[in-house]
Design a protein around this motif. Structure first.
Motif, PDB file in Angstrom:
ATOM      1  N   CYS A  19       0.846  -1.201   0.000  1.00 30.36           N
ATOM      2  CA  CYS A  19       0.000   0.000   0.000  1.00 30.36           C
ATOM      3  C   CYS A  19       0.875   1.243   0.000  1.00 30.36           C
ATOM      4  O   CYS A  19       1.950   1.265   0.616  1.00 30.36           O
ATOM      5  N   MET A  20       0.412   2.283  -0.685  1.00 30.53           N
ATOM      6  CA  MET A  20       1.085   3.579  -0.690  1.00 30.53           C
ATOM      7  C   MET A  20       0.083   4.643  -0.249  1.00 30.53           C
ATOM      8  O   MET A  20      -1.050   4.671  -0.724  1.00 30.53           O
ATOM      9  N   VAL A  21       0.515   5.500   0.659  1.00 27.31           N
ATOM     10  CA  VAL A  21      -0.343   6.586   1.155  1.00 27.31           C
ATOM     11  C   VAL A  21       0.363   7.913   0.915  1.00 27.31           C
ATOM     12  O   VAL A  21       1.475   8.135   1.413  1.00 27.31           O
ATOM     13  N   ALA A  22      -0.253   8.796   0.153  1.00 30.28           N
ATOM     14  CA  ALA A  22       0.263  10.146  -0.059  1.00 30.28           C
ATOM     15  C   ALA A  22      -0.256  11.045   1.058  1.00 30.28           C
ATOM     16  O   ALA A  22      -1.458  11.051   1.347  1.00 30.28           O
ATOM     17  N   LEU A  23       0.639  11.786   1.684  1.00 34.10           N
ATOM     18  CA  LEU A  23       0.278  12.622   2.833  1.00 34.10           C
ATOM     19  C   LEU A  23       0.157  14.089   2.428  1.00 34.10           C
ATOM     20  O   LEU A  23       0.813  14.531   1.473  1.00 34.10           O
ATOM     21  N   PRO A  24      -0.644  14.859   3.170  1.00 33.14           N
ATOM     22  CA  PRO A  24      -0.695  16.304   2.908  1.00 33.14           C
ATOM     23  C   PRO A  24       0.600  16.972   3.350  1.00 33.14           C
ATOM     24  O   PRO A  24       1.395  16.390   4.091  1.00 33.14           O
ATOM     25  N   GLY A  25       0.815  18.185   2.900  1.00 34.83           N
ATOM     26  CA  GLY A  25       2.002  18.930   3.297  1.00 34.83           C
ATOM     27  C   GLY A  25       1.876  19.502   4.700  1.00 34.83           C
ATOM     28  O   GLY A  25       0.822  19.419   5.335  1.00 34.83           O
ATOM     29  N   GLN A  26       2.964  20.060   5.207  1.00 32.11           N
ATOM     30  CA  GLN A  26       3.020  20.786   6.476  1.00 32.11           C
ATOM     31  C   GLN A  26       2.693  19.924   7.697  1.00 32.11           C
ATOM     32  O   GLN A  26       2.157  20.414   8.688  1.00 32.11           O
ATOM     33  N   LEU A  27       3.051  18.648   7.643  1.00 36.17           N
ATOM     34  CA  LEU A  27       2.807  17.761   8.784  1.00 36.17           C
ATOM     35  C   LEU A  27       3.972  17.733   9.763  1.00 36.17           C
ATOM     36  O   LEU A  27       3.798  17.372  10.927  1.00 36.17           O
TER      37      LEU A  27
ATOM     38  N   PHE B  20      -2.392  -4.008  -5.285  1.00 38.87           N
ATOM     39  CA  PHE B  20      -1.780  -2.906  -4.552  1.00 38.87           C
ATOM     40  C   PHE B  20      -2.863  -1.873  -4.236  1.00 38.87           C
ATOM     41  O   PHE B  20      -3.726  -1.607  -5.074  1.00 38.87           O
ATOM     42  N   LEU B  21      -2.773  -1.291  -3.055  1.00 37.76           N
ATOM     43  CA  LEU B  21      -3.745  -0.259  -2.679  1.00 37.76           C
ATOM     44  C   LEU B  21      -3.060   1.104  -2.691  1.00 37.76           C
ATOM     45  O   LEU B  21      -1.961   1.265  -2.151  1.00 37.76           O
ATOM     46  N   PHE B  22      -3.742   2.077  -3.300  1.00 41.17           N
ATOM     47  CA  PHE B  22      -3.253   3.455  -3.313  1.00 41.17           C
ATOM     48  C   PHE B  22      -4.262   4.332  -2.572  1.00 41.17           C
ATOM     49  O   PHE B  22      -5.465   4.274  -2.853  1.00 41.17           O
ATOM     50  N   ILE B  23      -3.758   5.133  -1.653  1.00 44.99           N
ATOM     51  CA  ILE B  23      -4.602   6.067  -0.895  1.00 44.99           C
ATOM     52  C   ILE B  23      -4.006   7.463  -1.026  1.00 44.99           C
ATOM     53  O   ILE B  23      -2.824   7.680  -0.729  1.00 44.99           O
ATOM     54  N   ASP B  24      -4.809   8.395  -1.474  1.00 44.03           N
ATOM     55  CA  ASP B  24      -4.385   9.794  -1.598  1.00 44.03           C
ATOM     56  C   ASP B  24      -5.033  10.592  -0.467  1.00 44.03           C
ATOM     57  O   ASP B  24      -6.218  10.919  -0.518  1.00 44.03           O
ATOM     58  N   ALA B  25      -4.254  10.871   0.577  1.00 43.10           N
ATOM     59  CA  ALA B  25      -4.777  11.565   1.762  1.00 43.10           C
ATOM     60  C   ALA B  25      -4.381  13.038   1.778  1.00 43.10           C
ATOM     61  O   ALA B  25      -4.460  13.689   2.825  1.00 43.10           O
ATOM     62  N   ARG B  26      -3.990  13.573   0.636  1.00 37.10           N
ATOM     63  CA  ARG B  26      -3.490  14.955   0.598  1.00 37.10           C
ATOM     64  C   ARG B  26      -4.543  15.997   0.937  1.00 37.10           C
ATOM     65  O   ARG B  26      -4.211  17.116   1.334  1.00 37.10           O
ATOM     66  N   GLN B  27      -5.810  15.639   0.782  1.00 38.96           N
ATOM     67  CA  GLN B  27      -6.876  16.610   1.062  1.00 38.96           C
ATOM     68  C   GLN B  27      -7.403  16.494   2.498  1.00 38.96           C
ATOM     69  O   GLN B  27      -8.293  17.254   2.894  1.00 38.96           O
ATOM     70  N   LEU B  28      -6.881  15.547   3.254  1.00 37.56           N
ATOM     71  CA  LEU B  28      -7.351  15.360   4.627  1.00 37.56           C
ATOM     72  C   LEU B  28      -6.555  16.226   5.594  1.00 37.56           C
ATOM     73  O   LEU B  28      -5.522  16.789   5.242  1.00 37.56           O
ATOM     74  N   GLY B  29      -7.048  16.301   6.835  1.00 33.45           N
ATOM     75  CA  GLY B  29      -6.348  17.064   7.874  1.00 33.45           C
ATOM     76  C   GLY B  29      -6.863  18.477   8.007  1.00 33.45           C
ATOM     77  O   GLY B  29      -7.743  18.931   7.256  1.00 33.45           O
ATOM     78  N   TYR B  30      -6.294  19.191   8.972  1.00 32.60           N
ATOM     79  CA  TYR B  30      -6.681  20.579   9.244  1.00 32.60           C
ATOM     80  C   TYR B  30      -5.449  21.332   9.724  1.00 32.60           C
ATOM     81  O   TYR B  30      -4.469  20.735  10.188  1.00 32.60           O
ATOM     82  N   MET B  31      -5.475  22.651   9.617  1.00 33.88           N
ATOM     83  CA  MET B  31      -4.360  23.464  10.073  1.00 33.88           C
ATOM     84  C   MET B  31      -4.511  23.714  11.577  1.00 33.88           C
ATOM     85  O   MET B  31      -5.419  24.426  12.004  1.00 33.88           O
ATOM     86  N   LYS B  32      -3.618  23.108  12.380  1.00 37.49           N
ATOM     87  CA  LYS B  32      -3.690  23.278  13.832  1.00 37.49           C
ATOM     88  C   LYS B  32      -3.122  24.624  14.264  1.00 37.49           C
ATOM     89  O   LYS B  32      -3.439  25.117  15.348  1.00 37.49           O
ATOM     90  N   ASP B  33      -2.271  25.215  13.441  1.00 33.59           N
ATOM     91  CA  ASP B  33      -1.802  26.585  13.645  1.00 33.59           C
ATOM     92  C   ASP B  33      -1.384  27.131  12.288  1.00 33.59           C
ATOM     93  O   ASP B  33      -1.718  26.557  11.255  1.00 33.59           O
ATOM     94  N   ARG B  34      -0.642  28.219  12.262  1.00 32.50           N
ATOM     95  CA  ARG B  34      -0.323  28.864  10.986  1.00 32.50           C
ATOM     96  C   ARG B  34       0.631  28.050  10.113  1.00 32.50           C
ATOM     97  O   ARG B  34       0.692  28.238   8.901  1.00 32.50           O
ATOM     98  N   VAL B  35       1.386  27.142  10.730  1.00 30.94           N
ATOM     99  CA  VAL B  35       2.414  26.436   9.954  1.00 30.94           C
ATOM    100  C   VAL B  35       2.269  24.919   9.925  1.00 30.94           C
ATOM    101  O   VAL B  35       2.827  24.260   9.051  1.00 30.94           O
ATOM    102  N   LEU B  36       1.520  24.338  10.858  1.00 32.17           N
ATOM    103  CA  LEU B  36       1.465  22.882  10.944  1.00 32.17           C
ATOM    104  C   LEU B  36       0.062  22.339  10.702  1.00 32.17           C
ATOM    105  O   LEU B  36      -0.928  22.871  11.205  1.00 32.17           O
ATOM    106  N   ARG B  37       0.012  21.268   9.921  1.00 39.15           N
ATOM    107  CA  ARG B  37      -1.228  20.552   9.664  1.00 39.15           C
ATOM    108  C   ARG B  37      -1.263  19.304  10.535  1.00 39.15           C
ATOM    109  O   ARG B  37      -0.220  18.769  10.930  1.00 39.15           O
TER     110      ARG B  37
END
Length: 567
Positions: free
Chosen positions: A409-417, A451-468
């Motif tokens: 499996c491959m998981v794509a993560l959002p930025g700023q983690l 094979f499983l592909f998961i695109d999680a780039r649209q998930l999450g929230y901004m906990k502050d100005r710089v970190l998701r």
């Protein structure tokens, strides 16, 4: 966690961090981190010791208990005999409680820290004859740390014993000790309600919180030893390490082990403490100070651990050469350049090919795969480039890993983690047994050539100005999708989020593993309007807007002409 427990922890975190942060003006974050975490550790071992001592004191006086001490058998001085029995080491070690000598107990340290300057030490300890000018509060803490290490072989060379060298004023350290003392870690209450939290749970939570705060304070450098808890939780929830050996070859402060323990506890299992338990932990870390942080992190939770006995470079000095782990999890440094040595040229760990000398990504991946048991599974965080790069043999290594059936499996993560890098990241999940793996004695389906592909780039929230960050629901959505696919229990492809690909699909994409290539675009909701009607409506609307634009243009020209400006 219950709401009232969360409120208790939030208030406790702020209180203790405010107290600790007073040292910031005296030391940089990388140094005062060890001062604060060292004191937290000392508080924990002392609290655990005192809890056991209180328990024993009750048992010695209970006629129905095996440890009962009948006053008739101790006619001379019953209380003195009980006090002496409370100092018998075996009563503590049999419960996996660290033996804490008198000079290292928190109450002793607190009392001595409050002594006026020049006041002689009231008891005999190693170092009592140390010149008065050297007997600072820092010296007292060092003395306590040395005593704990001396009496507990597992902690040899683990504790920080350089408090005196920090040159922090004694009154500041004394104030910090007093602030930590004011918190009741045993049977705590909040707004009149007694909480069902043990001191181990509270201090473990505080320790993890402080690690996160220090990582933020240190920025890029601090992030090297700390992986965000939500990412660790996601990986643990997906791998589900219920029993067996867990290994992290780039363990940092040991976050994966902590989260594995919590996962096991939530599902009614046991983590190895001493010689018993369903899961045991193995790790390696090259940075000596970070290695100590991880060892203290395990000790706070009473976990039995094998970190190789010393810090060590995982690539050049594998401290667990014969280990075959059931679960391997890691967040190694991304795109590490300075790692190669000529002696690695024919290393048996390079299962899929020799990794490039200028980038260690596929060295970490193959090292982990080499250490997997026959039915083991693994997960590691890597930079996104690892999914598509074809330079310096990386493409051939990735192709062989895919063709040989290791990649699951491959998981794509959002930025700023991450606190230490803005490099986009992904998670690789690999296994040595896609045909018939075990999970809680329940066989997964045959997943060969799938094979499983998961695109999680649209998930999450901004906990502050710089970190998701990920929410609990985000983690559940990803993990549930993975498990449904593994067990063939209601899995469905979701455009824009997940896709179950065949080996032929991957070959068509030349063995590139970027999830975005497979999951497609997110489905748009239908509005129910027929295409012909929609086109007619939009064409009419566009013509009206063109006409309005022409009218506005003429008005602007007239106004400009009136001002003496012509177009």
């Amino acid at each position: 966690m219950k709401d009232i427990e969360k409120q208790f922890f939030d208030e406790l975190e702020k209180k203790l961090w405010t107290a600790a942060d007073k040292l910031r003006s005296s030391l940089d974050a990388s140094r005062y981190k060890h001062v604060v975490l060292g004191l937290i550790f000392l508080k924990y071992v002392s609290d655990a010791f005192e809890e056991r001592q209180t328990e024993l004191n009750t048992q010695f006086r209970d006629p129905d208990h095996d440890y009962y001490m009948d006053p008739a058998d101790f006619p001379d001085d019953y209380e003195a005999d009980i006090a002496a029995e409370l100092e018998v080491r075996d009563y503590y070690t049999e419960k996996n409680v660290f033996w804490v000598p008198f000079e290292a107990r928190w109450q002793t340290l607190r009392d001595l820290a409050q002594l006026p300057p020049g006041e002689p030490l009231p008891w005999n300890v190693p170092g009592k004859d140390t010149p008065e000018k050297m007997r600072t509060v820092g010296w007292l803490i060092d003395n306590a740390m040395e005593a704990v290490e001396r009496e507990n072989g597992k902690l040899k060379n683990v504790l920080d014993k350089e408090f005196a060298r920090t040159e922090i004023e004694s009154h500041k350290l004394a104030d910090l000790i007093a602030h930590f003392s004011a918190t009741n870690f045993s049977q705590p209450s909040y707004h009149g309600q007694v909480l069902s939290l043990k001191s181990k749970d509270i201090l473990g939570h505080v320790y993890e919180y402080f690690l996160g705060q220090f990582a933020l304070a240190e920025g890029k450098k601090g992030g090297q030893y700390y992986t965000p808890k939500s990412i660790v939780t996601l990986i643990v929830e997906m791998l589900q390490p219920f029993k067996g050996r867990v290994y992290d070859p780039a363990m940092g402060s040991g976050g994966f082990f902590v989260q594995s323990e919590e996962f096991i506890a939530e599902h009614g299992g046991k983590v190895a403490k001493g010689k018993t338990g369903q899961i045991s932990v193995y790790g390696q870390e090259s940075n000596p100070t970070t290695w100590k942080l991880a060892a203290m992190n395990m000790a706070i939770r009473g976990l039995d651990f094998n970190f190789g006995g010393q810090p060590g470079d995982t690539m050049l000095n594998d401290l667990h050469p014969d280990l075959r782990a059931d679960y391997v999890m890691a967040n190694p440094p991304f795109n590490m350049k300075e790692w190669w040595s000529a002696k690695l040229d024919s290393d048996p760990r390079w299962i899929a090919g020799t990794p490039p000398q200028g980038n260690a990504n596929f060295a970490w991946l193959q090292h982990m795969l080499y250490h997997l048991a026959p039915t083991g599974s693994m997960a590691l965080l890597l930079a996104n480039g690892s999914m598509s790069s074809n330079t310096n043999n990386e493409g051939e290594i990735r192709k062989k890993l895919i063709e040989d059936g290791y990649v699951e499996c491959m998981v794509a993560l959002p930025g700023q983690l991450f606190t230490n890098t803005q490099i986009p990241a992904c998670i690789w999940f690999l296994t040595r047994d896609k045909a018939n793996g075990f999970n809680l004695d329940k066989k997964k389906r045959d997943r060969r050539r799938q094979f499983l592909f998961i695109d999680a780039r649209q998930l999450g929230y901004m906990k502050d100005r710089v970190l998701r960050d990920f929410t609990v629901d985000d983690i559940k959505k990803i993990a549930d999708t993975f498990h449904a696919w593994q067990h063939d229990e209601g899995y469905e492809d979701i455009p824009g989020f997940c896709y179950s690909a065949s080996l032929d699909d991957i070959r068509k994409h030349e063995h590139v593993l970027t999830p975005g290539r497979y999951v497609g675009a997110q489905a748009q909701e239908e509005d129910g309007e027929a295409f012909a009607d929609k086109m007619a409506r939009l064409t009419t609307q566009l013509a009206q807007q063109f006409a309005e634009s022409a009218t506005l243009e003429e008005e602007i020209k007239k106004n400009l002409a009136g001002l003496g400006y012509g177009l």
